[in-house]
Design a protein around this motif. Structure first.
Motif, PDB file in Angstrom:
ATOM      1  N   PHE A 133       0.817  -1.216   0.000  1.00  0.00           N
ATOM      2  CA  PHE A 133       0.000   0.000   0.000  1.00  0.00           C
ATOM      3  C   PHE A 133       0.852   1.267   0.000  1.00  0.00           C
ATOM      4  O   PHE A 133       0.429   2.307  -0.515  1.00  0.00           O
ATOM      5  N   LEU A 134       2.065   1.186   0.528  1.00  0.00           N
ATOM      6  CA  LEU A 134       2.939   2.366   0.565  1.00  0.00           C
ATOM      7  C   LEU A 134       3.423   2.753  -0.831  1.00  0.00           C
ATOM      8  O   LEU A 134       3.793   3.908  -1.059  1.00  0.00           O
ATOM      9  N   ALA A 135       3.420   1.802  -1.758  1.00  0.00           N
ATOM     10  CA  ALA A 135       3.896   2.075  -3.118  1.00  0.00           C
ATOM     11  C   ALA A 135       2.756   2.417  -4.063  1.00  0.00           C
ATOM     12  O   ALA A 135       2.975   2.627  -5.248  1.00  0.00           O
ATOM     13  N   GLY A 136       1.539   2.471  -3.548  1.00  0.00           N
ATOM     14  CA  GLY A 136       0.398   2.748  -4.417  1.00  0.00           C
ATOM     15  C   GLY A 136      -0.089   1.470  -5.076  1.00  0.00           C
ATOM     16  O   GLY A 136      -0.342   0.477  -4.408  1.00  0.00           O
ATOM     17  N   GLN A 137      -0.178   1.491  -6.381  1.00  0.00           N
ATOM     18  CA  GLN A 137      -0.708   0.348  -7.115  1.00  0.00           C
ATOM     19  C   GLN A 137       0.340  -0.752  -7.290  1.00  0.00           C
ATOM     20  O   GLN A 137       1.462  -0.502  -7.748  1.00  0.00           O
ATOM     21  N   VAL A 138      -0.006  -1.962  -6.891  1.00  0.00           N
ATOM     22  CA  VAL A 138       0.836  -3.142  -7.124  1.00  0.00           C
ATOM     23  C   VAL A 138      -0.075  -4.291  -7.537  1.00  0.00           C
ATOM     24  O   VAL A 138      -1.293  -4.190  -7.449  1.00  0.00           O
ATOM     25  N   ILE A 139       0.534  -5.389  -7.959  1.00  0.00           N
ATOM     26  CA  ILE A 139      -0.225  -6.574  -8.350  1.00  0.00           C
ATOM     27  C   ILE A 139       0.075  -7.666  -7.336  1.00  0.00           C
ATOM     28  O   ILE A 139       1.208  -8.120  -7.219  1.00  0.00           O
ATOM     29  N   SER A 140      -0.922  -8.080  -6.573  1.00  0.00           N
ATOM     30  CA  SER A 140      -0.719  -9.045  -5.492  1.00  0.00           C
ATOM     31  C   SER A 140      -0.508 -10.455  -6.030  1.00  0.00           C
ATOM     32  O   SER A 140      -0.808 -10.757  -7.188  1.00  0.00           O
ATOM     33  N   LEU A 141      -0.028 -11.333  -5.172  1.00  0.00           N
ATOM     34  CA  LEU A 141       0.197 -12.717  -5.569  1.00  0.00           C
ATOM     35  C   LEU A 141      -1.101 -13.395  -5.982  1.00  0.00           C
ATOM     36  O   LEU A 141      -1.125 -14.182  -6.940  1.00  0.00           O
ATOM     37  N   ASN A 142      -2.189 -13.102  -5.283  1.00  0.00           N
ATOM     38  CA  ASN A 142      -3.481 -13.672  -5.681  1.00  0.00           C
ATOM     39  C   ASN A 142      -3.851 -13.271  -7.106  1.00  0.00           C
ATOM     40  O   ASN A 142      -4.358 -14.081  -7.880  1.00  0.00           O
ATOM     41  N   GLN A 143      -3.551 -12.006  -7.468  1.00  0.00           N
ATOM     42  CA  GLN A 143      -3.843 -11.549  -8.825  1.00  0.00           C
ATOM     43  C   GLN A 143      -2.895 -12.187  -9.832  1.00  0.00           C
ATOM     44  O   GLN A 143      -3.300 -12.484 -10.964  1.00  0.00           O
ATOM     45  N   HIS A 144      -1.642 -12.435  -9.426  1.00  0.00           N
ATOM     46  CA  HIS A 144      -0.705 -13.141 -10.316  1.00  0.00           C
ATOM     47  C   HIS A 144      -1.316 -14.476 -10.737  1.00  0.00           C
ATOM     48  O   HIS A 144      -1.286 -14.845 -11.924  1.00  0.00           O
ATOM     49  N   ILE A 145      -1.837 -15.188  -9.750  1.00  0.00           N
ATOM     50  CA  ILE A 145      -2.384 -16.518 -10.019  1.00  0.00           C
ATOM     51  C   ILE A 145      -3.640 -16.426 -10.874  1.00  0.00           C
ATOM     52  O   ILE A 145      -3.855 -17.243 -11.778  1.00  0.00           O
ATOM     53  N   ARG A 146      -4.479 -15.419 -10.604  1.00  0.00           N
ATOM     54  CA  ARG A 146      -5.669 -15.223 -11.450  1.00  0.00           C
ATOM     55  C   ARG A 146      -5.272 -14.918 -12.886  1.00  0.00           C
ATOM     56  O   ARG A 146      -5.879 -15.415 -13.842  1.00  0.00           O
ATOM     57  N   ASN A 147      -4.234 -14.095 -13.057  1.00  0.00           N
ATOM     58  CA  ASN A 147      -3.770 -13.771 -14.406  1.00  0.00           C
ATOM     59  C   ASN A 147      -3.268 -15.014 -15.129  1.00  0.00           C
ATOM     60  O   ASN A 147      -3.507 -15.194 -16.330  1.00  0.00           O
ATOM     61  N   PHE A 148      -2.568 -15.869 -14.377  1.00  0.00           N
ATOM     62  CA  PHE A 148      -2.095 -17.126 -14.973  1.00  0.00           C
ATOM     63  C   PHE A 148      -3.265 -18.007 -15.370  1.00  0.00           C
ATOM     64  O   PHE A 148      -3.313 -18.542 -16.488  1.00  0.00           O
ATOM     65  N   GLU A 149      -4.229 -18.141 -14.475  1.00  0.00           N
ATOM     66  CA  GLU A 149      -5.348 -19.052 -14.704  1.00  0.00           C
ATOM     67  C   GLU A 149      -6.264 -18.604 -15.832  1.00  0.00           C
ATOM     68  O   GLU A 149      -6.660 -19.410 -16.681  1.00  0.00           O
ATOM     69  N   THR A 150      -6.601 -17.323 -15.840  1.00  0.00           N
ATOM     70  CA  THR A 150      -7.633 -16.851 -16.766  1.00  0.00           C
ATOM     71  C   THR A 150      -7.097 -16.382 -18.110  1.00  0.00           C
ATOM     72  O   THR A 150      -7.821 -16.388 -19.107  1.00  0.00           O
ATOM     73  N   VAL A 151      -5.833 -15.962 -18.150  1.00  0.00           N
ATOM     74  CA  VAL A 151      -5.289 -15.398 -19.390  1.00  0.00           C
ATOM     75  C   VAL A 151      -4.187 -16.268 -19.997  1.00  0.00           C
ATOM     76  O   VAL A 151      -4.281 -16.715 -21.138  1.00  0.00           O
ATOM     77  N   THR A 152      -3.132 -16.502 -19.221  1.00  0.00           N
ATOM     78  CA  THR A 152      -1.950 -17.160 -19.782  1.00  0.00           C
ATOM     79  C   THR A 152      -2.142 -18.644 -20.022  1.00  0.00           C
ATOM     80  O   THR A 152      -1.776 -19.159 -21.089  1.00  0.00           O
TER      81      THR A 152
END
Length: 376
Positions: A133-152
């Motif tokens: 949260f201190l860096a503003g927008q980031v991509i969490s590990l849960n989202q990494h996995i969703r990106n792998f599952e749904t897109v890649t």
């Protein structure tokens, strides 16, 4: 005969041209896989393994797409938080992958470019969704996995012409590398200054339980070969130099050790939790600690200060970690353990990757090394 040779030469030239023409497909020393056992890598984690995903985030201060980052990288600044290649790039070369792994967020990472893997990592992110949260927008590990599952994953199966029932067999040729956890302490637990009403031990247990569930999710999606990268000695990083009086900050190193011990436990439980999986732990904590404690005999001259001029703590959005855009840089990058306030130089990454791939010491890799994992 001459016509066939000429035709073959043209095909080779076209393949090379295609690889160089792709934005992130920089040729490595590989020829297409480690004895055809490993076809590619899928990478999840934080800035230590990020290769440019944060470049595409509008509201993030956790970026490294400017000099002096990438000063020794083939195409200059790429979003890697170091002077040259990171540990993922180096492991890819050792596994003989043909090109460096492209970042997921790059719009061109699709089609044939996903065949040898995709990097989902995001600087400043963590296991927990609110880390970073201190860096503003980031991509969490849960989202990494969703990106792998749904897109890649659907794209990979399409490119390989894999039927649904053959997904697990195809995924056995890929390594799933996870390097995360440090930010959950530095920029969450410790940064909140007591907001967490739990002990360090309880926080760590909850954190690694979350990670274990995330690994099982990847397992259900077909992942079988995992490489887990331990947390570095957080308390010895240059970003904490002002707080360090003698040596390193032990409470932060204690947090890293607690987490790393839990990673080992995850591996020990894997045969019952994920019966057809194989997991390897790269103990970068021990590897980096050994370098810091014996830096001079290991060919380094400075284990305390960053090579680059970092953004000072007093500046807006500055945190004493990131290099200053266009700032000063040390004369000899290979003499420094750390490139900025938190991330190692390429030389340190070379040592980590080399030990990860070849070491027989269980204090460095557990229970086997990456090369052995590749051949299973």
């Amino acid at each position: 005969m001459a016509k066939k040779a000429a035709k073959g030469l043209i095909l080779v030239c076209l393949q090379l041209l295609l690889c160089f023409s792709q934005t992130n497909c920089i040729r490595t020393k590989g020829k297409g896989g480690s004895d055809d056992k490993i076809k590619g890598m899928f990478v999840f984690g934080s800035s230590l393994v990020d290769n440019g995903n944060n470049n595409y985030l509008e509201n993030s201060t956790g970026k490294a797409e400017f000099l002096p980052y990438g000063i020794a990288f083939p195409k200059g600044p790429s979003g890697r938080f170091t002077n040259g290649k990171n540990v993922i790039d180096l492991l890819g070369e050792m596994l003989k992958l043909p090109c460096l792994i492209p970042p997921f967020s790059d719009p061109s990472t699709k089609g044939s470019k996903v065949v040898h893997g995709v990097n989902f990592a995001s600087g400043a992110s963590g296991i927990l969704d609110d880390t970073g949260f201190l860096a503003g927008q980031v991509i969490s590990l849960n989202q990494h996995i969703r990106n792998f599952e749904t897109v890649t994953l659907p794209q990979v199966k399409k490119q390989l012409r894999v039927k649904r029932r053959e997904t697990r067999k195809a995924m056995k040729k890929y390594m799933f590398i996870v390097g995360t956890g440090g930010n959950d302490y530095l920029f969450n637990y410790f940064a909140r200054k007591g907001e967490y009403n739990v002990s360090l031990e309880t926080f760590t247990a909850n954190l690694t339980t979350s990670l274990s569930l995330q690994l099982k999710r990847l397992y259900r999606l077909g992942a079988r070969k995992f490489v887990l990268i331990s947390i570095y000695p957080l308390g010895c990083s240059p970003m904490l130099n002002a707080m360090r009086k003698n040596g390193c900050i032990e409470v932060m190193n204690e947090a890293a050790v607690l987490f790393n011990n839990e990673l080992k436990s995850i591996i020990d439980r894997a045969k019952s939790d994920m019966p057809t999986s194989n997991l390897v732990l790269i103990n970068s904590y021990n590897i980096v600690t050994d370098i810091i404690q014996n830096f001079y005999s290991r060919g380094f001259k400075d284990a305390n200060n960053p090579c680059c001029e970092v953004v000072p703590l007093t500046q807006l959005a500055g945190n004493g970690i990131s290099c200053k855009k266009g700032g000063r840089i040390c004369m000899d990058r290979s003499a420094h353990v750390f490139f900025d306030g938190l991330h190692p130089t390429e030389k340190v990454s070379v040592e980590i990757a080399t030990k990860a791939f070849t070491s027989k010491r269980k204090t460095e890799v557990y229970p086997i090394n990456v090369n052995q994992l590749a051949r299973l």
